[in-house]
Design a protein around this motif. Structure first.
Motif, PDB file in Angstrom:
ATOM      1  N   UNK A   1       2.497   3.944   7.325  1.00 26.46           N
ATOM      2  CA  UNK A   1       3.278   2.715   7.211  1.00 26.46           C
ATOM      3  C   UNK A   1       2.698   1.572   8.031  1.00 26.46           C
ATOM      4  N   UNK A   2       1.742   1.857   8.896  1.00 23.43           N
ATOM      5  CA  UNK A   2       1.170   0.799   9.736  1.00 23.43           C
ATOM      6  C   UNK A   2       0.116  -0.010   8.992  1.00 23.43           C
ATOM      7  N   UNK A   3      -0.549   0.601   8.018  1.00 23.45           N
ATOM      8  CA  UNK A   3      -1.528  -0.095   7.183  1.00 23.45           C
ATOM      9  C   UNK A   3      -1.322   0.340   5.740  1.00 23.45           C
ATOM     10  N   UNK A   4      -1.798  -0.474   4.814  1.00 24.58           N
ATOM     11  CA  UNK A   4      -1.713  -0.151   3.395  1.00 24.58           C
ATOM     12  C   UNK A   4      -2.954   0.669   3.029  1.00 24.58           C
ATOM     13  N   UNK A   5      -2.836   1.997   3.136  1.00 25.20           N
ATOM     14  CA  UNK A   5      -3.994   2.857   2.916  1.00 25.20           C
ATOM     15  C   UNK A   5      -4.531   2.772   1.485  1.00 25.20           C
ATOM     16  N   UNK A   6      -3.708   2.841   0.450  1.00 23.63           N
ATOM     17  CA  UNK A   6      -4.279   2.735  -0.905  1.00 23.63           C
ATOM     18  C   UNK A   6      -5.065   1.443  -1.111  1.00 23.63           C
ATOM     19  N   UNK A   7      -4.552   0.332  -0.600  1.00 24.51           N
ATOM     20  CA  UNK A   7      -5.271  -0.935  -0.749  1.00 24.51           C
ATOM     21  C   UNK A   7      -6.577  -0.907   0.033  1.00 24.51           C
ATOM     22  N   UNK A   8      -6.563  -0.327   1.232  1.00 25.05           N
ATOM     23  CA  UNK A   8      -7.778  -0.233   2.043  1.00 25.05           C
ATOM     24  C   UNK A   8      -8.807   0.665   1.365  1.00 25.05           C
ATOM     25  N   UNK A   9      -8.358   1.747   0.763  1.00 29.22           N
ATOM     26  CA  UNK A   9      -9.274   2.644   0.060  1.00 29.22           C
ATOM     27  C   UNK A   9      -9.925   1.941  -1.130  1.00 29.22           C
ATOM     28  N   UNK A  10      -9.121   1.209  -1.879  1.00 25.46           N
ATOM     29  CA  UNK A  10      -9.680   0.491  -3.032  1.00 25.46           C
ATOM     30  C   UNK A  10     -10.717  -0.535  -2.596  1.00 25.46           C
ATOM     31  N   UNK A  11     -10.412  -1.267  -1.529  1.00 18.68           N
ATOM     32  CA  UNK A  11     -11.335  -2.289  -1.051  1.00 18.68           C
ATOM     33  C   UNK A  11     -12.615  -1.657  -0.513  1.00 18.68           C
ATOM     34  N   UNK A  12     -12.482  -0.542   0.192  1.00 24.46           N
ATOM     35  CA  UNK A  12     -13.657   0.139   0.729  1.00 24.46           C
ATOM     36  C   UNK A  12     -14.578   0.591  -0.400  1.00 24.46           C
ATOM     37  N   UNK A  13     -14.029   1.211  -1.424  1.00 26.34           N
ATOM     38  CA  UNK A  13     -14.839   1.680  -2.549  1.00 26.34           C
ATOM     39  C   UNK A  13     -15.462   0.494  -3.289  1.00 26.34           C
ATOM     40  N   UNK A  14     -14.683  -0.565  -3.468  1.00 28.30           N
ATOM     41  CA  UNK A  14     -15.203  -1.761  -4.135  1.00 28.30           C
ATOM     42  C   UNK A  14     -16.396  -2.324  -3.375  1.00 28.30           C
ATOM     43  N   UNK A  15     -16.253  -2.466  -2.071  1.00 33.54           N
ATOM     44  CA  UNK A  15     -17.337  -3.012  -1.254  1.00 33.54           C
ATOM     45  C   UNK A  15     -18.549  -2.075  -1.222  1.00 33.54           C
ATOM     46  N   UNK A  16     -18.264  -0.761  -1.151  1.00 33.58           N
ATOM     47  CA  UNK A  16     -19.351   0.212  -1.105  1.00 33.58           C
ATOM     48  C   UNK A  16     -20.153   0.195  -2.401  1.00 33.58           C
TER      49      UNK A  16
END
Length: 486
Positions: free
Chosen positions: A438-453
């Motif tokens: 609940x402290x961070x939006x993990x699904x959104x962070x995962x999507x952004x990480x994969x997109x950037x990678x």
């Protein structure tokens, strides 16, 4: 679960105690404003709401050895294989935002019930270690778990354990010139200076440790300097030791009087030291490590995936050495499931498993935690202890039980997975709620990480043929015994 005043009250239908014969009934835990447990009360289970009655409360877990891989090596083609050739495939990793990479890794750990991790940092850019450390510090604060940043000291044997010339002879002609001059490595003096600057990034959830990556990868003078620095400032040291048989063979030839004895002679062995893997230890070495108060962090999933062998867990426990567990960024199913890792470790002991239930959990609750945050009274559900706790859905684990009183320890260690984690608290702050960070939006962070990678991977020159050629040369180097030369 009932929450009042920023989640100061935690109620659950069952408690998992430190001892297998301890109280396992309904409980209410009150957390004080200081983030420590103010009261632990046995309560009538009839007063619980159905959602509370299903919960099992226990101390949060530790991951005593990890690498913060938000992006899995499998994502860029680094398939599971023996360590010495596997590390070559890591060169195909695209550079990603170090903050985002750590954020994803830490949030996933939180959802697995982990409140504390020893993060052995792998630099993406050798010139940007300080910036990467600052990014990891921010990620620790934002996710809200304890992170010990193991600062890497790597200044020896960059490609193979031993002389470089036999490796060059095994490479195709176009590659020899490239690898004849290995990439520059940070000197001990430079690393110590950067380490001093990185202390500015420390906060109540983030601290620095010395991390000579492994004896075969760290100059003797650097190991000695780290031993002296740790003796002066009391900081912990974290290193890899005898992860593979090739490392054992190299050490036996490079140190005929014994590598572990050498490490003791220079003052590296102490209660401040944690060694990871330790698969190929001998009994006399185990005895010396135990005598010096060293802790061993085992990594069963990683050892299986990288074909390293199985840690000598029964011999380690017989020695009374401190034992804890880590995921190494290489969980069995690539999902950072710490509960499954504990199950694998338990099954790996050649002992009566009924004697190991409390031991395995305490190794994560207390021993592993101590290597990360030190002695802070954590790993217990008692008045005054830090409120680092988590709950799992025990109702689901015990849904088919025929027993009037379900066997808590066996069910948890035989069935619990990260999917069963409901809530996780660090110092009374709710980090995970209903199974989600609940402290961070993990699904959104995962999507952004994969997109950037993916974008970075498309833009970088990935020389698959070169990686294959280097892997073949390295495999032949060790098969021919070139690492025996000293």
């Amino acid at each position: 679960m009932h929450r009042e005043q920023s989640m100061q009250i935690i109620r659950a239908g069952r408690l998992l105690p430190a001892r297998a014969d301890g109280y396992t009934g309904a409980v209410c835990v009150t957390v004080g404003d200081d983030g420590r447990i103010a009261a632990v009360e046995r309560i009538d289970p009839g007063t619980l709401e159905p959602s509370e009655a299903r919960l099992l409360l226990m101390p949060a877990l530790s991951d005593a050895h990890d690498h913060g891989r938000g992006l899995s090596p499998l994502a860029y083609g680094a398939a599971d294989q023996p360590l010495e050739s596997w590390v070559v495939a890591l060169s195909a990793q695209p550079q990603v935002d170090p903050y985002l990479n750590a954020l994803v890794a830490f949030a996933r750990l939180a959802e697995s019930g982990v409140c504390a991790v020893n993060h052995c940092h792998n630099t993406q850019d050798g010139t940007a270690l300080l910036a990467e450390a600052e990014a990891v510090s921010r990620a620790a604060r934002d996710v809200g778990i304890h992170v010990a940043f193991a600062w890497p000291f790597f200044d020896r044997n960059p490609l193979v354990y031993g002389p470089l010339s036999p490796l060059l002879e095994r490479l195709p002609e176009p590659l020899r010139a490239r690898y004849a001059t290995p990439r520059a490595m940070r000197s001990c003096a430079e690393n110590m200076a950067l380490f001093a600057k990185a202390k500015a990034f420390e906060h109540d959830l983030f601290c620095l440790q010395y991390h000579p990556v492994a004896p075969q990868w760290t100059e003797e003078a650097t190991l000695g300097a780290i031993a002296r620095a740790s003796a002066r400032d009391g900081r912990h040291i974290h290193t890899h030791l005898f992860e593979t048989e090739r490392q054992r063979e190299w050490a036996d030839h490079a140190y005929p009087n014994g590598l572990v004895r050498f490490l003791d002679d220079i003052g590296l062995l102490s209660p401040r030291l944690t060694i990871a893997h330790a698969i190929w230890l001998r009994d006399d070495e185990i005895a010396l490590l135990a005598e010096r108060g060293v802790t061993v962090a085992t990594n069963v999933s990683s050892n299986l995936r990288l074909r390293s062998g199985m840690p000598p867990l029964s011999r380690l426990i017989d020695s009374n050495i401190g034992i804890c567990f880590g995921l190494d960024g290489m969980a069995l199913d690539d999902d950072q499931d710490m509960l499954r890792e504990l199950r694998l470790a338990r099954l790996s002991f050649a002992r009566d498993p009924r004697l190991l239930d409390a031991f395995v959990l305490n190794a994560s609750w207390r021993t592993g935690r101590r290597t990360i945050v030190g002695e802070d009274g954590g790993g217990d559900i008692a008045v005054g202890a830090p409120a680092d706790l988590f709950t799992i859905d025990f109702g689901t684990l015990a849904s088919d039980t025929l027993l009037e009183v379900p066997q808590v320890f066996p069910l948890v260690l035989a069935r619990a997975r990260r999917q069963h984690v409901v809530d996780m608290f660090v110092r009374g702050r709710e980090i995970v709620s209903n199974g989600r960070c609940r402290t961070v939006d993990l699904p959104a962070a995962e999507r952004l990480l994969v997109q950037n990678a993916r974008a970075a991977y498309r833009a970088m020159p990935v020389a698959c043929d070169e990686i294959d050629a280097l892997q073949r040369a390295i495999e032949d180097y060790y098969t021919c015994g070139c690492h025996f030369a000293v």
